[in-house]
Design a protein around this motif. Structure first.
Motif, PDB file in Angstrom:
ATOM      1  N   PHE A  12      -2.973  10.196  -3.121  1.00  0.00           N
ATOM      2  CA  PHE A  12      -3.660   8.985  -3.553  1.00  0.00           C
ATOM      3  C   PHE A  12      -3.227   7.798  -2.710  1.00  0.00           C
ATOM      4  N   GLU A  13      -4.146   6.862  -2.525  1.00  0.00           N
ATOM      5  CA  GLU A  13      -3.878   5.567  -1.896  1.00  0.00           C
ATOM      6  C   GLU A  13      -3.842   4.542  -3.029  1.00  0.00           C
ATOM      7  N   SER A  14      -2.760   3.791  -3.110  1.00  0.00           N
ATOM      8  CA  SER A  14      -2.608   2.818  -4.196  1.00  0.00           C
ATOM      9  C   SER A  14      -2.041   1.511  -3.673  1.00  0.00           C
ATOM     10  N   SER A  15      -2.596   0.404  -4.126  1.00  0.00           N
ATOM     11  CA  SER A  15      -2.083  -0.925  -3.840  1.00  0.00           C
ATOM     12  C   SER A  15      -1.297  -1.361  -5.074  1.00  0.00           C
ATOM     13  N   LEU A  16       0.044  -1.466  -4.925  1.00  0.00           N
ATOM     14  CA  LEU A  16       0.894  -1.658  -6.097  1.00  0.00           C
ATOM     15  C   LEU A  16       1.855  -2.823  -5.937  1.00  0.00           C
TER      16      LEU A  16
ATOM     17  N   LYS B  66       0.861  -1.171   0.000  1.00  0.00           N
ATOM     18  CA  LYS B  66       0.000   0.000   0.000  1.00  0.00           C
ATOM     19  C   LYS B  66       0.904   1.229   0.000  1.00  0.00           C
TER      20      LYS B  66
ATOM     21  N   CYS C  85      -2.383   9.085 -11.756  1.00  0.00           N
ATOM     22  CA  CYS C  85      -2.545   8.545 -10.397  1.00  0.00           C
ATOM     23  C   CYS C  85      -3.924   7.927 -10.204  1.00  0.00           C
TER      24      CYS C  85
ATOM     25  N   ARG D  57     -13.385   2.344  -5.633  1.00  0.00           N
ATOM     26  CA  ARG D  57     -13.070   2.622  -7.041  1.00  0.00           C
ATOM     27  C   ARG D  57     -14.324   2.499  -7.857  1.00  0.00           C
TER      28      ARG D  57
ATOM     29  N   TYR E 130      -4.192   4.333 -11.022  1.00  0.00           N
ATOM     30  CA  TYR E 130      -3.479   3.399 -10.162  1.00  0.00           C
ATOM     31  C   TYR E 130      -4.028   3.323  -8.741  1.00  0.00           C
ATOM     32  N   GLY E 131      -4.949   4.213  -8.381  1.00  0.00           N
ATOM     33  CA  GLY E 131      -5.416   4.202  -7.004  1.00  0.00           C
ATOM     34  C   GLY E 131      -6.596   5.119  -6.774  1.00  0.00           C
ATOM     35  N   SER E 132      -6.883   5.381  -5.506  1.00  0.00           N
ATOM     36  CA  SER E 132      -8.025   6.202  -5.102  1.00  0.00           C
ATOM     37  C   SER E 132      -7.537   7.502  -4.495  1.00  0.00           C
TER      38      SER E 132
ATOM     39  N   LEU F  56       4.147   3.096 -12.764  1.00  0.00           N
ATOM     40  CA  LEU F  56       3.637   4.390 -12.306  1.00  0.00           C
ATOM     41  C   LEU F  56       4.756   5.425 -12.276  1.00  0.00           C
TER      42      LEU F  56
END
Length: 96
Positions: free
Chosen positions: A37-41, A5, A25, A92, A28-30, A49
């Protein structure tokens, strides 16, 4: 490999680049705040990204930060505490 995260935060000096960075962005996320942004990558997604954003920004004027919050799994929930306007987790939205 497991996904991590990330908080992706940016400060972009030009409005056109700002919109472009935000659009990337969002894919790739919220969005948590205007420029956060919050992203699970996965490692591959993180590299993609960074490559996309690297091509957009002006390296002398802009900054993008990637804050690794650790492994993204159900046993380590993402927690945000707020002062003022409360934080509301946004799901999302998929548009077909």
């Amino acid at each position: 490999m497991k996904r991590h995260k990330f908080l992706v935060c940016y400060d972009i000096a030009d409005a056109k680049r700002l919109r472009h960075v935000a659009k990337v962005c969002e894919s790739y996320g919220s969005r948590i705040q205007f420029s956060v942004f919050e992203s699970s990558l996965s490692p591959t997604m993180l590299a993609s990204l960074k490559t996309e954003l690297d091509a957009i920004i002006n390296h002398a004027d802009d900054q993008i930060l990637f804050v690794d919050l650790g492994i993204d799994d159900a046993s380590t929930p993402f927690s945000v505490q707020a002062i003022g306007v409360p934080y509301i987790k946004k799901g999302r939205i998929t548009i077909i």
